[in-house]
Design an enzyme around this catalytic site. Sequence first.
Site, short mmCIF file in Angstrom:
data_model
loop_
_atom_site.label_atom_id
_atom_site.label_comp_id
_atom_site.label_asym_id
_atom_site.label_seq_id
_atom_site.Cartn_x
_atom_site.Cartn_y
_atom_site.Cartn_z
N HIS A 43 0.86 -1.19 0.00
CA HIS A 43 0.00 0.00 0.00
C HIS A 43 0.89 1.24 0.00
CE1 HIS A 43 -3.89 2.03 1.69
NE2 HIS A 43 -3.15 2.90 1.02
N GLU A 70 -2.63 -1.71 -3.12
CA GLU A 70 -3.70 -0.91 -2.54
C GLU A 70 -3.34 0.57 -2.59
OE1 GLU A 70 -5.14 -4.01 0.99
OE2 GLU A 70 -4.00 -2.20 1.50
N HIS A 190 -7.76 -5.72 7.61
CA HIS A 190 -7.51 -4.67 8.60
C HIS A 190 -7.73 -5.19 10.01
CE1 HIS A 190 -6.91 -0.68 10.33
NE2 HIS A 190 -6.51 -0.29 9.14
#
Length: 241
Positions: A43, A70, A190
């Site tokens: 990410h 991401e 997450h």
Amino acid sequence: MTRLSVNINKWATLRNARGGNTPDLLLTATRIQEYGAEGITIHPRPDERHIRYQDAYDLKPIVHTEYNIEGNPIPSFLEMVLKIKPTQVTLVPDGPDALTSDHGWDVNTHQGFLQDVIGQFKEAGIRTSIFLDPDPALITGAVKTGADRIELYTEGYASQYGQDREKAIHPYHETALEAKRQGIGVNAGHDLNLQNIAFFAEHIPELLEVSIGHALICESIEKGLDNVVRMYLNRLKSDIE
């Protein structure tokens, strides 16, 4: 079977702290795949405080499993992903100063924007996923964006798991059922960890992939990276055995 994709952002944070190349991100990604993980997630953020844009390019030939990138689809991110063409791009609505991702897309307000971005990725042959809060009412809007999958934002589940895991899983289960009904795939990520991952996987119908980074890295410090990757794989298999 649910695939495990390991987010290696925190390895990059550790490397950047000393300004050198230790730990070696490419070697880490190689070993994670050797240990059995089915994907690598990164990410990159605009300030490059952990994963750098160059890392994204360097990892491309290293990742022979699924490569998931991401990020918020700002112009520089869009350009990078279209050049690299990873297996999957996961769109996350985080601001440039966000410590970590903390909410999913408002798929109704941003529907036109997402349709345009996703259209470009799909034209390039890249599977698309969008970060989404656990709410069945959002699925219709998510489908209209053209995304192949949603990624359920699981911080709420993780924070409530210790108090009432049945209550914690309920909105995720209902959202996944609606996603199945409307024909869009389901990923999740997450704050999932070794304690809560098996219960989550058991209760989410047709969960395709989980992306785990922070917890997995912290657990690896104590237990060893190879052991922890295999422990996650065993927990993800438990719902089908």
